[in-house]
Design a protein around this motif. Structure first.
Motif, mmCIF file in Angstrom:
data_model
loop_
_atom_site.group_PDB
_atom_site.id
_atom_site.type_symbol
_atom_site.label_atom_id
_atom_site.label_comp_id
_atom_site.label_asym_id
_atom_site.label_seq_id
_atom_site.Cartn_x
_atom_site.Cartn_y
_atom_site.Cartn_z
ATOM 1 N N LEU A 108 1.145 59.272 26.948
ATOM 2 C CA LEU A 108 0.503 58.506 28.017
ATOM 3 C C LEU A 108 -0.717 57.747 27.507
ATOM 4 C CD1 LEU A 108 0.759 61.069 30.951
ATOM 5 C CD2 LEU A 108 2.192 59.051 30.539
ATOM 6 N N ALA A 109 -1.418 58.306 26.530
ATOM 7 C CA ALA A 109 -2.625 57.668 25.992
ATOM 8 C C ALA A 109 -2.318 56.369 25.257
ATOM 9 C CB ALA A 109 -3.361 58.632 25.075
ATOM 10 N N THR A 110 -1.093 56.220 24.792
ATOM 11 C CA THR A 110 -0.733 55.008 24.044
ATOM 12 C C THR A 110 -0.289 53.868 24.957
ATOM 13 O OG1 THR A 110 1.576 55.655 23.744
ATOM 14 C CG2 THR A 110 0.001 56.384 22.054
ATOM 15 N N LEU A 111 -0.219 54.107 26.251
ATOM 16 C CA LEU A 111 0.251 53.077 27.180
ATOM 17 C C LEU A 111 -0.804 52.001 27.388
ATOM 18 C CD1 LEU A 111 1.905 55.267 29.947
ATOM 19 C CD2 LEU A 111 3.018 54.068 28.063
ATOM 20 N N SER A 112 -0.315 50.798 27.693
ATOM 21 C CA SER A 112 -1.211 49.707 28.062
ATOM 22 C C SER A 112 -0.752 49.168 29.412
ATOM 23 C CB SER A 112 -1.178 48.608 27.010
ATOM 24 O OG SER A 112 0.028 47.873 27.098
ATOM 25 N N PRO A 113 -1.601 48.404 30.084
ATOM 26 C CA PRO A 113 -1.191 47.839 31.387
ATOM 27 C C PRO A 113 0.056 46.967 31.297
ATOM 28 C CG PRO A 113 -3.552 47.610 31.074
ATOM 29 C CD PRO A 113 -2.985 48.105 29.764
ATOM 30 N N ASP A 114 0.345 46.435 30.123
ATOM 31 C CA ASP A 114 1.520 45.574 29.958
ATOM 32 C C ASP A 114 2.821 46.348 29.821
ATOM 33 O OD1 ASP A 114 -0.171 43.369 29.999
ATOM 34 O OD2 ASP A 114 -0.445 43.417 27.817
ATOM 35 N N ASP A 115 2.757 47.677 29.715
ATOM 36 C CA ASP A 115 3.957 48.474 29.514
ATOM 37 C C ASP A 115 4.839 48.565 30.751
ATOM 38 O OD1 ASP A 115 3.544 49.009 26.819
ATOM 39 O OD2 ASP A 115 2.311 50.756 27.246
ATOM 40 N N GLY A 116 4.338 48.240 31.897
ATOM 41 C CA GLY A 116 5.140 48.258 33.105
ATOM 42 C C GLY A 116 5.239 49.643 33.721
ATOM 43 N N PRO A 117 5.992 49.741 34.810
ATOM 44 C CA PRO A 117 6.044 51.000 35.560
ATOM 45 C C PRO A 117 6.956 52.071 34.975
ATOM 46 C CG PRO A 117 7.387 49.357 36.645
ATOM 47 C CD PRO A 117 6.709 48.662 35.476
ATOM 48 N N LEU A 118 7.849 51.707 34.052
ATOM 49 C CA LEU A 118 8.765 52.686 33.482
ATOM 50 C C LEU A 118 8.292 53.100 32.097
ATOM 51 C CD1 LEU A 118 12.198 51.141 34.476
ATOM 52 C CD2 LEU A 118 10.920 52.926 35.641
ATOM 53 N N VAL A 119 8.189 54.379 31.901
ATOM 54 C CA VAL A 119 7.700 54.933 30.639
ATOM 55 C C VAL A 119 8.706 55.960 30.158
ATOM 56 C CG1 VAL A 119 5.857 56.285 29.578
ATOM 57 C CG2 VAL A 119 5.313 54.612 31.350
#
Length: 85
Positions: free
Chosen positions: A57-68
């Motif tokens: 989760l720490a590697t996510l950015s706002p550009d990653d979208g809603p699906l992880v």
């Protein structure tokens, strides 16, 4: 329990969960990290899974979208070579 659990083969599954469900998983893991008896494996497993989800989760950015996608897989990578050479 997620509404959709898919068998991926080779003892693997995929499960789609909501953000709320992920929060509930993290809360449960955090509780286990602090209450499970040391040395029985529960505390250690909870710590490992909690940290790995947190790191993902720490590697996510706002550009990653809603699906992880978070993958928890400790198997040895398959090289395709099955010989004992």
């Amino acid at each position: 329990m997620p509404p959709q659990i898919t068998d991926q083969g080779e003892n693997r599954i995929a499960a789609d969960i909501s953000g709320r469900s992920l929060i509930a998983v993290l809360i449960s893991l955090s509780h286990l990290r602090h209450t499970a008896t040391e040395g029985d494996g529960d505390r250690e497993l909870a710590e490992a899974v909690y940290q790995r989800i947190g790191n993902s989760l720490a590697t996510l950015s706002p550009d990653d979208g809603p699906l992880v996608t978070i993958t928890l897989d400790d198997r040895t990578p398959h090289t395709g070579d099955t010989s004992d050479a």
